[in-house]
Design an enzyme around this catalytic site. Structure first.
Site, PDB file in Angstrom:
ATOM      1  N   SER A  77       0.847  -1.189   0.000  1.00  0.00           N
ATOM      2  CA  SER A  77       0.000   0.000   0.000  1.00  0.00           C
ATOM      3  C   SER A  77       0.889   1.248   0.000  1.00  0.00           C
ATOM      4  O   SER A  77       1.680   1.428  -0.927  1.00  0.00           O
ATOM      5  CB  SER A  77      -0.959  -0.038   1.193  1.00  0.00           C
ATOM      6  OG  SER A  77      -2.006   0.881   1.028  1.00  0.00           O
ATOM      7  N   ASP A  94     -10.076  -3.249  -5.400  1.00  0.00           N
ATOM      8  CA  ASP A  94      -9.426  -2.440  -4.373  1.00  0.00           C
ATOM      9  C   ASP A  94      -9.838  -0.972  -4.496  1.00  0.00           C
ATOM     10  O   ASP A  94      -9.550  -0.333  -5.502  1.00  0.00           O
ATOM     11  CB  ASP A  94      -7.910  -2.562  -4.528  1.00  0.00           C
ATOM     12  CG  ASP A  94      -7.137  -1.941  -3.377  1.00  0.00           C
ATOM     13  OD1 ASP A  94      -7.729  -1.190  -2.582  1.00  0.00           O
ATOM     14  OD2 ASP A  94      -5.922  -2.213  -3.280  1.00  0.00           O
ATOM     15  N   HIS A  98      -8.185  -4.729  -1.487  1.00  0.00           N
ATOM     16  CA  HIS A  98      -6.932  -4.264  -0.905  1.00  0.00           C
ATOM     17  C   HIS A  98      -6.279  -5.309  -0.001  1.00  0.00           C
ATOM     18  O   HIS A  98      -5.048  -5.410   0.053  1.00  0.00           O
ATOM     19  CB  HIS A  98      -7.201  -2.987  -0.100  1.00  0.00           C
ATOM     20  CG  HIS A  98      -5.982  -2.189   0.217  1.00  0.00           C
ATOM     21  ND1 HIS A  98      -5.242  -1.555  -0.754  1.00  0.00           N
ATOM     22  CD2 HIS A  98      -5.366  -1.906   1.389  1.00  0.00           C
ATOM     23  CE1 HIS A  98      -4.231  -0.910  -0.198  1.00  0.00           C
ATOM     24  NE2 HIS A  98      -4.280  -1.119   1.108  1.00  0.00           N
TER      25      HIS A  98
END
Length: 743
Positions: free
Chosen positions: A590, A676, A711
């Site tokens: 991320s 995501d 995600h």
């Protein structure tokens, strides 16, 4: 991914054909050997003019303009985008085909370290204890409760329950049944009503973090009709159990409204609508159930609004109006508000009090003063005690305070460890829960009596395949950064692993949003460490590992400190014999994927491989797209390149996608999820498309897109392990130059 997906398009079929020989080796077939051919992404140059600056993006076409709909229904993805993603997945599978036995072995190792028939320590609340359990083979938890035994308080009155025969546990929700027939299913939140008659749960069925909230009648066992849709995973029952409040997600996936309706169904009422699309929101109740609170904020500014708990349909009030750079969160402690805040330049936060009836900032007074370098992360309250969790030098401690102001602490004398404050499910109690672990030591869960200072060990994490902490060495190093700051580095290795530069090293980092990287235990890492790897965590600026100032030292126009700290950690590990240049794998996800992209450009010579999980790498384009869920809320973190030329230029100077150039890049693995909402799938897709023709090395650039997740990757505790096994196998593959076997 099934075979129908792989042959859906001509490009995918070509990639599959190229992958054929390598895939055949997996099954033992004898076929002529040839190297898999990577997909070549088409270039459609798009010129973007912004603040008098011009950039050209060859891969902008990979962003589906209908992305909002794709988040909710991934089958709507554009045909050419899907075609390329499928081809990339096929190429990566072909290249890494020789690692399949290793992946399978590591998966079985990780699975064997999980106690399959496991349960959490029950949390007491009134006449019930609530817990989760897994049965052998379960991917998802079962949510349970059982009648409570012994003496306890209910509505302020003492109750004693003793059963001759142990009470029968009651199943509230089997998330395995909920997930049947679904490619993805994640229960993000559960809650029972205060009167214990209802049970609610929020399910994300596509990985997009858009939820349905269901309410179950525990007397009948029936799920009530008309579930709540387009919700965040955040909801709460009112203290009287008559209402449910929840956070709405708009078409762009942002929290924009708080709604209320009768808990058993009925008319929906708007409680609050946030005008600033840069703010996050959530709703809950205070520890003493005196108020329903709506928390609003971004990285630098916050605001609390509240409704009396005994009047859930009453007017919403503001505790203290938002002021830029003033952060606070509030809880109620029986007869006063407690406010955790950075007011008055308290960089590492302090605790203040305010009268219940007049909590405006003018009435705040210090209770626990600010101490620089001692970051107060948060509070947990019961009737007569406050517990706070503090962080300093990348370790944590818990401090207990009574109403008279007497304090004592729970601390551990180890070089690197993690204490986590679990709080209590009841207000009228003297018992709180906390957990302890370290990189070598599994988690122990304790109940702690705040009055007597006695602790009761409730559970020790079991590792069924066996684990002896004495077999491992944990170290805490301090790496000197270029500006003289010392960057903590936590190191885990097997006691037999030499520290002479010969061992492969995985260095993990994050460094954003003030999120610290705890020195905690992970059974998965043992699959590397037991193979002679050294595993290190760099506690770099951008996180709050050394206090909130550690975060403030790497954001906006000082963001590059995050990247140079990580490089300094790598260089220090090399100088101390924990690794050597070109024999290190860097890993982050991320915003940690931004870190991976940046250090990949800055010092490609240090790494054998770089793994960017759901990497935020297309910084300028993403932070200029106001339709994306996280763009306006994250301008305080990164800067606003739409309005601020200085922010644009600084972000452009490190943006991993924009800074890709002709370099001898290491082996790269980028991962993503089609659903995501945080780091959209096209970021890793574009990054890989640009890296592959740019690299001057022979090392491969690979992409894995989960076509059925978001995600967090796959749902299910075992399916997730397959993704971890792939990442760790890639790390070994990168050190061993495994791509040479695929040619």
């Amino acid at each position: 991914m099934n075979r129908r997906d792989l042959i859906a398009t001509s490009a995918a079929a070509a990639a599959l054909a190229a992958a054929g020989p390598a895939l055949a080796r997996r099954s033992g077939a004898l076929m002529p050997q040839s190297a898999p051919v990577p997909p070549v992404a088409k270039k459609i140059p798009v010129t973007i003019e912004q603040l008098g600056r011009t950039r050209v993006d060859d891969y902008q076409w990979m962003k589906d303009e209908n992305w909002q709909a794709v988040l909710r229904d991934p089958t709507l993805i554009k045909a050419d985008v899907k075609e390329h993603l499928v081809a990339e997945n096929a190429y990566r599978e072909a290249m890494m085909a020789p690692t399949m036995p290793l992946q399978a072995t590591m998966f079985e190792e990780m699975k064997a370290r999980i106690k399959q028939d496991d349960s959490s320590v029950p949390r007491a609340d009134g006449p019930w204890e609530y817990y989760t359990e897994f049965k052998t083979g379960d991917q998802h938890p079962r949510y349970m409760r059982v009648e409570r035994q012994g003496s306890f308080m209910v509505d302020g009155q003492p109750v004693t329950m003793n059963f001759v025969v142990a009470p029968t546990p009651q199943l509230l929700l089997d998330a395995n049944v909920l997930a049947e027939g679904k490619a993805y299913s994640e229960v993000s939140a559960v809650s029972h009503s205060p009167d214990h008659t209802l049970f609610a749960y929020a399910e994300d069925a596509q990985g997009s973090e858009v939820h349905q909230i269901y309410v179950k009648d525990l007397a009948t066992g029936e799920v009530l009709p008309d579930p709540i849709g387009s919700a965040g995973g955040n909801f709460t029952f009112s203290p009287d159990s008559q209402w449910i409040f929840w956070t709405n997600r708009d078409d762009n996936g942002r929290p924009d409204k708080i709604f209320r309706r009768p808990a058993r169904g009925g008319e929906t009422t708007l409680v609050y609508e946030e005008a600033d699309d840069g703010m996050f929101m959530g709703v809950g109740t205070t520890s003493d159930d005196a108020f329903i609170v709506i928390s609003i904020g971004d990285q630098v500014t916050s605001e609390t609004r509240y409704i009396p708990g005994d009047n859930p349909t009453g007017d919403l009030r503001i505790l203290a109006p938002r002021v830029v750079d003033l952060k606070y969160d509030a809880d109620h402690w029986g007869d006063r508000w407690l406010i955790h805040t950075n007011a008055d330049d308290a960089i590492d936060f302090k605790v203040m009090t305010a009268p219940t009836a007049s909590p405006d900032k003018a009435n705040w007074t210090d209770l626990i003063p600010h101490t620089p370098g001692r970051y107060i992360e948060g509070l947990a309250l019961v009737k007569d005690f406050i517990a706070r969790q503090e962080r300093a030098e990348a370790n944590t401690r818990i401090v207990i305070r009574d109403r008279a102001g007497t304090e004592h602490e729970i601390a551990v004398d180890e070089p690197a460890y993690a204490l986590s404050l679990g709080g209590a499910s009841e207000f009228d109690t003297t018992v709180m829960r906390y957990g302890y672990n370290s990189p070598s030591t599994p988690t122990s869960t304790y109940d702690y009596d705040l009055a007597t200072r006695e602790r009761t060990l409730r559970k020790v994490q079991e590792v069924p395949s066996g684990h002896d902490p004495a077999d491992y060495v944990v170290e805490r190093l301090n790496a000197p950064a270029a500006d003289g700051q010392l960057v903590p580095v936590t190191v885990l290795r097997h006691k037999d692993t030499p520290v002479n530069g010969s061992a492969p090293l995985l260095l993990y980092g994050y460094g954003s949003y003030g999120i610290p990287m705890s020195a905690s235990f992970s059974t998965n890492r043992l699959s590397l460490v037991n193979r002679g790897w050294i595993y290190a965590i760099a506690h770099i600026r951008g996180g709050s590992d050394k206090g909130w100032g550690w975060f403030l030292g790497a954001r906006r126009l000082t963001k590059k400190n995050t990247f140079t700290d990580f490089i300094a950690a790598a260089e220090h590990l090399i100088s101390s014999g924990h690794g050597k240049a070109g024999h290190i794998v860097a890993h982050g996800g991320s915003a940690g994927g931004l870190l991976m992209g940046a250090v990949n450009n800055m010092r490609p010579d240090l790494w054998a491989g770089v793994i960017g999980d759901v990497p935020f790498v297309d910084v300028i384009n993403t932070m200029s797209d106001t339709s994306l869920p996280l763009t306006p809320p994250e301008w305080p973190e990164w800067g606003n390149p739409i309005e601020d030329p200085e922010a644009y230029d600084y972000m452009m100077s490190y943006s991993p996608y924009d800074q890709v150039g002709p370099r001898a890049y290491p082996a790269i693995l980028a991962t993503g999820g089609l659903s995501d909402p945080r780091v959209t799938y096209w970021e890793p897709q574009k990054w890989v498309a640009k890296l592959r023709p740019a690299t001057t090395s022979d090392k491969p650039v690979l992409l894995k897109i989960n076509m059925e997740a978001g995600h967090g990757g796959a749902s299910g505790r075992f399916d997730y392990l397959k993704e971890v096994a792939l990442v760790y196998a890639f790390a070994i593959w990168a050190i061993d130059k495994g791509w040479e076997q695929a040619s």
